[in-house]
Scaffold this motif. Sequence first.
Motif: not given
Length: 309
Positions: A32-36, A61-63, A67-75, A277-289
Amino acid sequence: MADIHNVTEFIFLGLSSNQEVQKVCFVIFLLLYMAIVLGNLLMVVTVVASRSLGSPMYFFLGYLSFVEICYSSTTAPKLILDLLAEKKSISVWGCMTQLFFMHFFGGTEIFLLTMMAYDRYVAICKPLHYTSIMNQSVCAVLMGTAWIGGFVHSFAQILLIFPLPFCGPNIIDHYFCDLLPVLKLACSDTFLIGLLIVVNGGTLSVISFVVLLASYGVILFHLRTQSAEGRRKALSTCGSHVTVVILFFGPCVFIYLRPSDTLPVDKMIAVFYTVITPLLNPLIYSLRNAEVKKAMKSLWFRTMKVDEK
């Protein structure tokens, strides 16, 4: 300081005490982390490398992906390593550092999502003035405001938690240092501190959430006057934003807008907003755009051509 922090380290109980379950979780969370990281990094590279994604929406969206990478990487890295460790420990200073950066990136994301809602409001409700209102200087100022807002929010939380005396016990029933589990270990009256944490964290989440929902409500109201094609495109874009907002703010409001106590379900909810949530965000924005999907395909073809040469 030594008198205040007699405890030099905290011990995490983690997600499970079962060794077999921990091994399975190690594989799952590593993947999951690798996918994020890969998913959000792909989004950042696509935005930076694609001229077609030069609008303010994709700038933010790029930022957001960064931020999602950094946020997930804290834990996530600490969680993954601890799943194979017999002793899941972290120093007091390490705990405070994790707390700071988690709330720094989390707070930045809250402000960034608000900026993205404002961008959509201007684009849909004031289309003729969009390029003049959302120029590069304004976008830079808004992005800087998001970073500063995240820093102020996180610094305020650390100022509340760090001076507390920790005399023991030092067992945290969690897989990372969060405010309420750490607050339970302080050997002093923490009622006022807990209230201030709720005011700082919970109120910020609720106010931002209400402002975001209100802004999208205004956008939906305004869409009545647009063409069917315009409504479809705007609803597709806003639908992605609203989905991300609900996925992020729902768990945050549940965790931080309540009295300073913890519940057994908190760890599962924390997994949702720190990993899922950090995993789903790129999927949501890419699949719906459609524009993002087109830019990703173009980037892929350009990369293949370079490799062939």
